[in-house]
Design an enzyme around this catalytic site. Structure first.
Site, PDB file in Angstrom:
ATOM      1  N   SER A 159       0.833  -1.205   0.000  1.00  0.00           N
ATOM      2  CA  SER A 159       0.000   0.000   0.000  1.00  0.00           C
ATOM      3  C   SER A 159       0.865   1.252   0.000  1.00  0.00           C
ATOM      4  CB  SER A 159      -0.903   0.001   1.248  1.00  0.00           C
ATOM      5  OG  SER A 159      -1.508   1.253   1.444  1.00  0.00           O
ATOM      6  N   TYR A 184      -2.484  -0.194  10.014  1.00  0.00           N
ATOM      7  CA  TYR A 184      -2.651  -0.742   8.666  1.00  0.00           C
ATOM      8  C   TYR A 184      -1.353  -0.612   7.884  1.00  0.00           C
ATOM      9  CZ  TYR A 184      -4.083  -1.057   3.783  1.00  0.00           C
ATOM     10  OH  TYR A 184      -4.165  -1.389   2.447  1.00  0.00           O
TER      11      TYR A 184
END
Length: 380
Positions: A159, A184
């Site tokens: 990501s 995350y």
């Protein structure tokens, strides 16, 4: 780079009922010949499961499609023949070691694409357990299975969030990414480190892909463009963070899928170093448009396309439904991809403009919810 012909291969796509995963499966089923594609997804309720069922239904339109069943004893797979390839789906969780071992034992995958993950920056602040289970334990199970049942290539989703608060733009894969600002992001950076370790120790070709703000039809409702649309349609106020001064490198889902498919076909080459030990067959790439857009411009384009598609009326008062608010914990002010390496190695750079992509989304949204409100199963 080791070239891989995906035709007649056995391919695992985790997160196959997810936004990117379902689009990838559809693309593979359309393009390949004689392939066996296995999908797994736990169908959790992080967001509306109806949307995940819709995506699986879209896949089934390419053939007779899968009949979903829950995991249990035995292989727990169902088949649905498609014109050129075989598609099987299992409802299961990658954090279950037994489930993953059984899949790899049964199918001996050639290529694995791990897209299953607990997504969302803000959700990770209030629900950390979900991220440890899926993003760390789940990915560990995939790596262990690739070690015990060797694969030609493991591709996995990282990501843009790994860049954290980096101020140097555009973000390059050569930059240090040691300062995540959300759990995350930390789990995604951990995935990269774990993959490097397994590439080094067990000579497993791995490629991580840092996605930049993926959007498009049938996307995740927690993403800004989808959430804004839902709120505006209900007459609610949308909040624009950092007083509109955020910039995002939006990447349309078809561009993401194109990048994944190209990377699947070229694995990092296995070779020995001067010490006679394997040089890790490991790579990381950004997939982003390289065109960061301000949130205010993004909202303006979204509004125009929602009106054009008939989702909102021509006289909708947008100004009355917008609120500028401070930055939220875990957010970053700018994402901006340097995707030169992807262009260099795979000959691809995302090309779909924000207006074109949001137009596709608005048109899909109008059709999907019109059919849903009529009680019909949404069709493609």
């Amino acid at each position: 780079m080791q070239k891989i012909d995906l035709n007649h291969k056995t391919i695992l796509v985790t997160g196959s009922a997810g936004f990117i995963g379902s689009n990838l499966v559809k693309r593979l089923l359309k393009d390949l010949q004689g392939a066996t594609i296995i999908g797994i997804d736990n169908m959790n309720d992080y967001y509306d499961v109806t949307l995940k069922e819709y995506r699986l239904h879209e896949i089934s339109l390419l053939g007779s499609g899968p009949k979903t069943k829950s995991e249990g004893t035995g292989p727990d797979l169902t088949s649905g023949p498609v014109p050129k390839n075989k598609w099987n789906f299992v409802k299961g969780d990658i954090s279950s070691k037994e489930t993953i071992e059984r899949l790899f034992e049964d199918y001996r995958f050639d290529v694995v694409v791990n897209l299953a993950a607990q997504a969302g920056v803000r959700y990770s602040i209030t629900n950390p357990d979900a991220y440890i289970q899926s993003n760390l334990i789940g990915f560990y199970n995939i790596l262990e299975a690739c070690r015990n049942y060797p694969v030609e290539h493991l591709i996995y989703a990282s990501s843009s969030s790994v860049y954290g608060g980096n101020k140097k733009v555009p973000f390059s894969t050569d930059d240090r990414v040691d300062n995540p600002v959300s759990l995350y992001a930390a789990t995604k950076k951990s995935n990269e480190l774990m993959a490097h370790c397994y590439s080094k120790l067990y000579d497993i070709p791995t490629t991580g892909l840092r996605f930049f703000t993926v959007y498009g039809p049938a996307g995740r409702p927690d993403m800004a463009y989808f959430g804004f649309t839902n709120k505006l349609l209900k007459g609610e106020t949308i909040q624009i963070f950092n007083y509109g001064n955020c910039r995002r490198d939006f990447t349309y889902v078809d561009d993401i899928v194109e990048g994944i498919v190209r990377v699947m076909q070229g694995a990092p080459e296995r070779k020995k170093g001067e010490d006679g030990l394997p040089v890790p067959p490991y790579a990381i790439y950004n997939i982003g448009g390289g065109q960061p857009e301000s949130l205010l411009d993004f909202v303006q384009i979204l509004q125009e396309e929602l009106v054009r598609a008939g989702v909102l009326p021509q006289d909708f008062d947008f100004e009355a439904h917008k609120q500028l608010v401070p930055m939220q914990p875990g957010d970053v002010p700018t994402t901006y991809a340097d995707a030169a390496a992807l262009e260099r190695d795979y000959g691809f750079t995302p090309k779909i403009t924000l207006r074109e992509g949001l137009r596709h989304f608005a048109e899909w949204y109008a059709q999907f919810y019109r059919q849903l409100s009529s009680g019909a199963r949404p069709q493609n």
